[in-house]
Enzyme design. Structure first.
Site, PDB file in Angstrom:
ATOM      1  CG  HIS A   1      22.895 -22.423 -10.298  1.00  0.00           C
ATOM      2  ND1 HIS A   1      23.006 -22.154  -8.958  1.00  0.00           N
ATOM      3  CD2 HIS A   1      22.408 -23.686 -10.378  1.00  0.00           C
ATOM      4  CE1 HIS A   1      22.632 -23.204  -8.258  1.00  0.00           C
ATOM      5  NE2 HIS A   1      22.270 -24.150  -9.103  1.00  0.00           N
ATOM      6  CG  PHE A   2      18.655 -20.433 -10.257  1.00  0.00           C
ATOM      7  CD1 PHE A   2      18.378 -21.461 -11.146  1.00  0.00           C
ATOM      8  CD2 PHE A   2      19.009 -20.767  -8.954  1.00  0.00           C
ATOM      9  CE1 PHE A   2      18.405 -22.788 -10.731  1.00  0.00           C
ATOM     10  CE2 PHE A   2      19.053 -22.084  -8.537  1.00  0.00           C
ATOM     11  CZ  PHE A   2      18.749 -23.097  -9.425  1.00  0.00           C
TER      12      PHE A   2
END
Length: 157
Positions: free
Chosen positions: A58-59
């Protein structure tokens, strides 16, 4: 909102938090609590680091702390101050009940120091509602109202 079952505490380090919260790595999302005013208000501190497992996905190229974890950190701060103030010898557990009016205003990234301001706005029996604001460098990054219930170990839900 103080009563005879409460004790005076102004700050809580990680050891105090581990003593009252059931959460452990990687889901203990607060490092310290300061400015404790009974079970009414406090400020949790979360030092956001790149080593946290959620940043893997994420991410990968643009790590951002998931909003749901910011809300969980606010809820842990509220729950911790409720439990830290209890004088009774019976352990309690805080159950997160609702999230209302959640808003995410800016990303929280590794290197940020997240301040989690919580203030009790309502209490009925063992259920409390808190107004919560998360800040980084004095800028509001998220806000929500959360409700939680304290359950004593030998009571039934």
């Amino acid at each position: 909102m103080s009563d005879d079952n409460q004790t005076k505490l102004e700050a809580a380090d990680i050891q105090a938090l581990l003593a009252v919260l059931p959460h452990r790595y990687p889901f203990l999302l607060i490092d310290r609590i300061v400015d404790i005013d009974g079970d009414v208000s406090a400020t949790g501190i979360k030092n956001v680091t790149i080593n946290e497992p959620h940043f893997t996905g994420h991410f990968p190229e643009n790590p951002i702390m998931p909003g749901v974890l910011i809300v969980e950190a606010m809820a842990q701060t509220a729950g911790a101050i409720s439990l830290l103030q209890r004088k009774t010898g019976r352990p309690g557990v805080v159950y997160f009940m609702t999230i209302d009016n959640a808003k995410f205003r800016r990303p929280v990234v590794p290197g940020d120091r997240l301040l989690l301001h919580v203030k009790k706005i309502k209490q009925r029996a063992n259920i409390s509602k808190y107004e919560c604001v998360a800040e980084v460098d004095g800028v509001k990054v998220a806000e929500a109202e959360v409700a939680a219930m304290i359950s004593v170990a030998d009571e039934n839900l």
